[in-house]
Design an enzyme around this catalytic site. Structure first.
Site: not given
Ligand code: NDP
Length: 339
Positions: A78, A83, A112, A145
């Site tokens: 995604d 981004y 998006k 989006h």
């Molecule tokens: P997430 O809920 O996926 O959280 C991401 C965070 O969790 C990062 O800091 C990552 O750290 C950490 N993490 C991931 N896996 C683990 C684990 N197993 N243990 C501990 N920490 C972990 O948040 P997002 O907001 O990034 O949402 C995911 C995706 O959704 C986005 O990347 C995007 O693609 C999409 N999105 C879409 C939106 C929309 O408006 N349509 C809005 C927001 C997000 P690290 O990377 O350091 O491992």
């Protein structure tokens, strides 16, 4: 459990297990347009800092993450124009195609349309720009989006979403996007789109996590055969991410740790598994190889009803991404109560 609840649960399970072939670890789910989507994906937004500003993209960590993910068996990535990671996603995918690990048709890529391109005639050009960044000929899923239009100077653009949706239909008809959908639309906005355009979005992408489970919106989507991808699946689970006042649970919640211990899984894995059992496609972001691998290891256990009830109990309707700076926009999609 009430009879109605068991019916809904049975439906979710039948829908979930009505899966098709998959070349990755996560089984595929059929979309309402006949195409298939892997039931788990990788997010590639670097997110916000605690002060609310965006984490800047200044290295190739997303490219590496997508490569780790493909090697681990992810087949769904995604991204979005905003981004600033489309180029890295595209490079990783093309590298893995060149290495012979995947073929283009094995991987499902979503991007998006940003809010500044809501005019009907802007949609196809915006998608072509994304495809150029991605270095791909087509996208598997193109999403609006936000229902919120913005002008280049940041002021509100009130172009009717129906116009934008006509542009999306055009993008699909030209073969640039195999499937089309929307993100952050509420039930009324979806309903209007469906009834006036007669083209039901294949996918709705919205925030879904333990604090924001959105049962009514999910029921609406089930009723209209709209597949839901869940963003920010971890919500406020990690203390490093949780803002002041964000409700529990955190990753060390004793009840969740106990469920994890039973299956030899981590609390993030228990959370993701629960979302999958709700019938949602989670798209967690990680750029850490071990977490990318850990997050996909969800398809070898099933939660009990009692465990699902526990996870359900954390639903307070708390939104991690309320985009309050857009609250005055006429198409602001979320409840206006203070969090
Ligand atoms: P997430 O809920 O996926 O959280 C991401 C965070 O969790 C990062 O800091 C990552 O750290 C950490 N993490 C991931 N896996 C683990 C684990 N197993 N243990 C501990 N920490 C972990 O948040 P997002 O907001 O990034 O949402 C995911 C995706 O959704 C986005 O990347 C995007 O693609 C999409 N999105 C879409 C939106 C929309 O408006 N349509 C809005 C927001 C997000 P690290 O990377 O350091 O491992």
């Amino acid at each position: 459990m009430a009879a109605g609840q068991s019916c809904i649960l049975a439906f979710v399970f039948i829908a979930y297990f009505h899966v098709a072939k998959s070349t990755g670890v996560a089984p595929n789910i059929k979309l309402n347009d006949g195409r298939e989507i892997p039931s788990f994906g990788l997010g590639t937004w670097l997110g916000l800092k605690r002060d609310g500003t965006r984490v800047q993209v200044n290295d190739d960590s997303v490219e590496k993450a997508v490569e780790y993910a493909i090697d681990a068996g992810y087949r769904h990535i995604d991204t979005a124009h905003i981004y600033n990671t489309e180029d890295q996603v595209g490079r990783a995918i093309n590298n893995k195609i060149k290495e012979g690990v995947i073929k283009r048709e094995d991987i499902f890529v979503t991007t998006k349309l940003w809010n500044s391109r809501h005019a009907k005639e802007d949609v196809v050009p915006a998608l072509k720009e994304s495809l150029k960044q991605l270095n791909l000929d087509y996208i598997d899923l193109y999403l609006i989006h936000w229902p919120i239009g913005l002008l280049a100077n940041g002021s509100f653009d009130t172009t009717d979403n129906l116009q934008t949706w006509q542009g999306m239909i055009e993008a699909r008809d030209q073969g640039l996007a195999k499937s089309i959908g929307v993100s952050n639309f509420n039930e009324q906005q979806l309903d209007r789109l469906i009834s006036l355009s007669h083209v039901t979005p294949a996918v709705l992408q919205v925030e879904i996590n333990l604090n924001l489970q959105q049962p009514s919106l999910l029921a609406y989507c089930r009723q209209h055969n709209i597949t839901v991808t869940g963003y920010t699946p971890f919500g406020s689970l990690f203390p490093s991410k949780a803002v002041d006042g964000a409700p529990p649970p955190r990753v060390d919640d004793p009840a969740l740790v106990e469920v994890g211990n039973k299956y030899n899984k981590t609390v993030p894995q228990i959370t993701l598994r629960y979302l999958i059992e709700l019938g949602i496609i989670p798209i967690p972001k990680s750029t850490t190889k071990s977490r990318i691998e850990q997050n996909l290891a969800l398809f070898d256990f099933t939660l009990t009803q009692k465990e699902r009830d526990l996870l359900k109990s954390y639903d307070t309707g708390y939104r991690t991404i309320p985009v309050l700076h857009w609250i005055q926009h006429p198409y602001y999609p979320f409840e206006k109560k203070q969090q």
